[in-house]
Scaffold this active site. Sequence first.
Site, PDB file in Angstrom:
ATOM      1  CG  ASP A 127      -2.292   0.609   0.894  1.00  0.00           C
ATOM      2  OD1 ASP A 127      -2.328   1.843   0.741  1.00  0.00           O
ATOM      3  OD2 ASP A 127      -3.291  -0.118   0.806  1.00  0.00           O
ATOM      4  CG  HIS A 167      -5.146   3.994   0.295  1.00  0.00           C
ATOM      5  ND1 HIS A 167      -4.686   2.706   0.157  1.00  0.00           N
ATOM      6  CD2 HIS A 167      -6.404   3.997  -0.213  1.00  0.00           C
ATOM      7  CE1 HIS A 167      -5.616   1.956  -0.398  1.00  0.00           C
ATOM      8  NE2 HIS A 167      -6.675   2.712  -0.642  1.00  0.00           N
ATOM      9  CB  SER A 226      -9.279   0.677  -0.459  1.00  0.00           C
ATOM     10  OG  SER A 226      -8.594   0.828  -1.655  1.00  0.00           O
TER      11      SER A 226
END
Length: 880
Positions: free
Chosen positions: A148, A201, A515
């Site tokens: 990620d 994120h 996600s």
Amino acid sequence: MWVLISAIFLAVFTASFSSAEWTAGEKVVNYPASVPVKRNSFIIEFHDHIDAHSNGLKVRSMPDIAVDHHYNGLFKGMAVTAGNSVKVSDLAGIDGVRKVYPNRIHKLNTRASKRNITSTYLHQKTGLAKIVKELGLDGKGVKIGIVDSGVDYEHPDLGGCWKTKGCPWQYGEDFIGDKYDLANGSTVVSPNSTPMDCDGHGTHVSGILAATGAQVQGVSPGATYGMYRVLSCTDSSGETATEDAIIIKGMEAAYRDGHDIVSMSIGGGGWAEDPTSVVASKMVANGVIVVAAAGNYGNDGLFTAQSPSIGNGVISVGSVDNWNYTGTPLIVHTNTGLHTIRKAEATTQAGMFIFKKPVSIAAPRDITGNINCCSPIEMDLKGKLALIPRGNCTFSEKAIAAQNAGAAGVILYNEKAGIRTPLIERRVSIPVTMINVKDGELIAMAISAGPVTAMASGEEYKTFDNPNGGKMSDFSSYGPTPELGLVPLLSAPGGDIWSTYPRKKGSYLSLSGTSMSTPYVAGAVALIKQARPELSVDQIRALLVTSSSSITDSKTGMQTNPYRSGAGLVNIYNAVQSRFHIDRPILSINDTKREGVYGVISNGADAKSAFRTLTISNMDTQKGMRIALEHLPAAAITMYNPNHTLSNAVYNQLALPTWPKGREKVPANTIPQGSCSSNCHPYIAPGESAVMKIRIDRPVGLKESERWFYGGFLSFKAEWDDEGTQSTFTVPYAGYNGDLNKINALSHKSEGLPALVYENGKPIDVPSLFKVNSRNAAFVAYKLDTPSRVVSISLVDLEGKRVGYLPGGYYTNSIRTLPSVRGFFMAAVNGSVYPSADASELANVPAGNYSIHLAVLRLLGNLERESDYDIWDSDMFTIE
């Protein structure tokens, strides 16, 4: 979830070419100019049986080649930078080379959502709270690698440590650094010493897995983690990016460090042959459980599931909405008083939807008199908020119309009770929010009676119930794969999830996307492995599927189609406690008009029934069990009108048409039927297995011209000796009602495409009078209604012979056109072509008259059978 939107243009062959030419250049993968790639950068894949070291020496010995990375684990290959003198065909011509891929750039795609501080509620719905209470599972002893954007490991809820004794973060590294900034034209890779997150994120994903704070409780906080940073910082344009070569580095490192599970909230492309899918599948084959996001393009309809989630054996995850959330409300003052209204705000250049002082609301009409405002608005909206209903055009088009009329912001209202976070293009510079239909109609009626104002402080929070809680998120991508594979595999909470965020960015944030559902399932896998370490990758995958709970479709009252939800909502408690195993947890029926498809019984040319043999195992070594089968049909779905044009639902980002259309009773032959045809009520002794034969009948009463994708669930009721209760296990199945190869790949002629157009997309009215020269290029514009394995565009002379491939050359494994992202694909006609299929040398063509030949292979088509291609030939034009 971040995704790549690939516009794939592929070189063409005219009908006069030999069949061998249809597979020319198959070693070289090409992307069009609209797909960002790192200049002169390539990924070389070797065949598995080849000595990668000796082949690597051959590459290193080539002049004008710099080797950036040598993949020496799962993926045999290299990432290289080639000088201008190097031809791609030179790389492809090395013995042992399987594929040469351009190094594709990816961009992050996530969406901000309502703030939610009631995270434990969703844990109750998934069985997590129960399993923690009864069994105390937390993932201890299991290793999870996350690929990620990094992690703020100093966040107090995430351990506040890095690779120290007792720290959850014992593995990981940075593969990209902070200098990778596409907005400034930089693809400089300069890794930091640790994978500290500068985007957010990865920290959000990490919290869903590992958080141990008062506000966020992760699914598997006791596991050991590795973070493999492959995403850049958010650049000056608001983008976060990476590239295939870096992603594969991260995947290889996660595998090398011995993780049991790898979580990838990543997507791009839509084929199992995409590079990241290939690596993910190799990881699965070597005993690693890979969990990946299905994608966030559900509003574009079918065939939107993303790589690497569609790789072989990968657990592809869809998203359901959270059951409640806390957010900043919209306070509306009407002639009947104050109204506190829940809202979802889009991310625009103006930031969040905040108006600390009352602002007037207007309900404009466009120049055609329509309240949907899909045309310019003449009304002066300066300083006002524009109230606009959903429908007839994109959210961005409505917002631009209001923006051009001087509006200070836009309040969109939905056509149904729920709301969604609208996707808004970056050209919109005013804040945009959405409310539900009831509240929108209330405001519209109040405007007709007198002044109405609204304010949104952005500081006060209110908790709302979510009427769509537990239902599929409208953004969650649909299957099937281009070969009719069943994806997603299952779904988990991903809509409006409150989790950790970098401390410099506020420590907590709510985001929506697959996600978010992906790490939830990765955490569930960790709990299963902790409780039952003896289980194989396939057994865990099967347990997750068969223990999930199918989701009722609120529109029809039937089950949600498996191409939408997979097996349904994950149930961690049922998975851990399961004593039931089935060897085939999902059933892909394929289409019903094709001979020779595995498992399909053909009646002449029309396969009405499919048979599957299932082996059911009793994993309880002390008690026998008895099995009974119940069939649960799902609503059929389509994205087409009866005339084969795309449904307005796709263009307006609405729910796809279903059969039944509502809750009305319909003829039995219009829904699929599932039944047992052999050994239907077996008693299975402790630790033993039984074989059951299943028959699935397609919905013969549905018109094949309407292109329905059907499905359902085989619900097995299991009862063990001396137990009064039953356990339920489900196996989803899905297929296509007709011949998939007959679906047009090119858009319907009513779209006015394909066509020769100017650069701005305006059609060239008389191509025969158009002259291509150094100052004047034409473009081929077209849409793809389905993915295609081969798309080709050729320049053809007056004798019908191919002169070469347009710039953008020869392409394979194209995704379909996504209306929410781009109106159509384009390829340039500028007098230059690639003479060979590997697109390695660009050449100018002689002056003269030419036409364009476009060929697109339909789904399940034969590469060498020209009748399986959709063909379009342009009018003649002149190249000077």
